[in-house]
Design a protein around this motif. Sequence first.
Motif: not given
Length: 617
Positions: A502, A540, A458, A558, A553-556, A505
């Motif tokens: 995780n 994501f 991330e 979608e 990777l990123q989680n913000d 993606r």
Amino acid sequence: MRKIHSYIFLLFAVFLLSAPVLHGQVVDDTTKNVYGPQTTFYTTEENILNNIDGYYSLDTTLADTHNWDPVELNNYYWQYLGTVGTAMQPIFYQAPEVTGRRSGFNVYDNYVKQSDQFRYFDTKSPYTNLRSVIGGNYRAFIGVDFSRNVKPNWNVGFSFRRWTIDKQLGPLSSRGDLNVLTHSYDVYTDYFTPNKKYRVLFNFARTFHKVDETGGIKDTASVIDYEELFDYEDEDINLRNGQSSELKQHYHIYQHYNLSKLVGFYHQFDWERKLNQFINSDADADSEINYLDQYFIRSDSTTDLASYYYIQNTIGLKGEVSKIFYRLYVKRKDIRYQTKYMRELFAPVENYAGAHIRLAPKENWQLRASAEYQLDGNYKLEAKLIIPFLEASALSMQFDAPFFYQRYLGNHDYWRNDFGTEKVQQLKGKAYFKWKDYIDIRPKATISVVTDHLYFNENAEPAQASGTATMIHPGVELNSKLGYFNINADYVYTTIEGGSANVFRIPEHFFTLGFYYERRLVDNLVARFGIDTHAQSTYFADDYDAVTQQFYLQNDFEIPAYIFGDVYASFKIGTAKVFLKYRHFNQGLPADGYFTTPYYTGQQAVFDIGVSWSFFN
């Protein structure tokens, strides 16, 4: 060096176009020229290496005539930045081809002609294919392919490609603010002795791929409002002065001498240079500073460079015993890797030994297996079974981390790691059920078990997972024909389990559908009218760092589920093919756009027109 390569290419092209044909023309009893696709064939190095005789015919159908974007040509199995020529990565996990050290830069590989992608022709007359596409939003492509037999046992040829793509997001002018500019050319030749015991193939390819990066849409809102991000030309972007590029040059030689059907010798030589660069002429400008975020070398400008060279030699034996083909080889690879600001020169020497076997007891029944061992402990084991109603394959592999993941110092990034190897076990299967020409159903499944996966986290920095992830992808392919109507469909479902699930993606649902009507209108005119659609579920998706040319990777953000469609018409008139295509015809329904990568919109509605014309004289 660049000028030398250009002069060589020009002289080679002039020779091919001006040299006389050294064998007689083919004419029928009415003196009508009968050159055409039926007198032009090709083979590949893989077939020659593995003693697979015969040549392929040219594809004269309208299949994929309307597609020119590499993402479309690969059935949308790749994530990209929304426009032709931008960075790409596979949506589904793919193991690398080699077990040794790679550069770590591969987002532009689909725009580069690899040495194993060359076709070696047998032509009875000079063969030329010209392809040109003019797309909406000032997107264009031109391609030239030429091949001819100087003698019945000697063929030579060349290719040229050029892409020019304007920015879709935030251009400074209505025309000419380029997003992508690519030039590539290659030359090749195939020669064998009259008794066919000795054969040599040679190819050289050069590609310079340049991308004026946007960094994606600049969104200052505290909460993401997707509908506010579809203004395309009117959007503000994160980078105005950033430019990524890749220069790749590759020389390749294959040669063999067959003493008999039982035994022969072969040699392969490869020399490759790959330069990846990011520059920014005004790195501390207000338009750039939030995206670049930190400076290690200087604040006013950026020039980051990574260089990767290698020389590889492979020597082996091959032959056939009854219905069994075998191949044994040893390989040495000398590598040089260096980045601009690090004094360390990485110069490993890799040594390999390998074997390949093919058992073909009868027609349409085949078992292939191969094993390669790298002397430092890495390995690659593969097997594939092909029978009339089933294809199944297995892969077991252990491979090194790329150089770029281990050590790097640039103007905006620094890391020093000591990663271990990554391991993958993979099974694939596809069954075939066909009823006449009406329906062809192909259930399929892939299971991948990946341990100690290497990825960018991330923080857009390299990392290695400490666990295992199991990815299961059941799916089905469908081809159906009823009269003049045709349907092609492809669906994949994904589930991921395990401690490191995780870090992968992948959309849960992935679906592509094509529907078309095709028929011969008059003797020399075939027409196809169709619709292509693609849909993916919410997920994501990885973000993209233009500075390091890496997805991470990123989680913000979608990516919302989406579906888009293209409508097209294509025509074949003699040896010419023409297409008209309206991309993303459903824009505005249900949304004004879709995203392929966080803050990168997919292709907006545009009109494309193209032509592909083959000549055989």
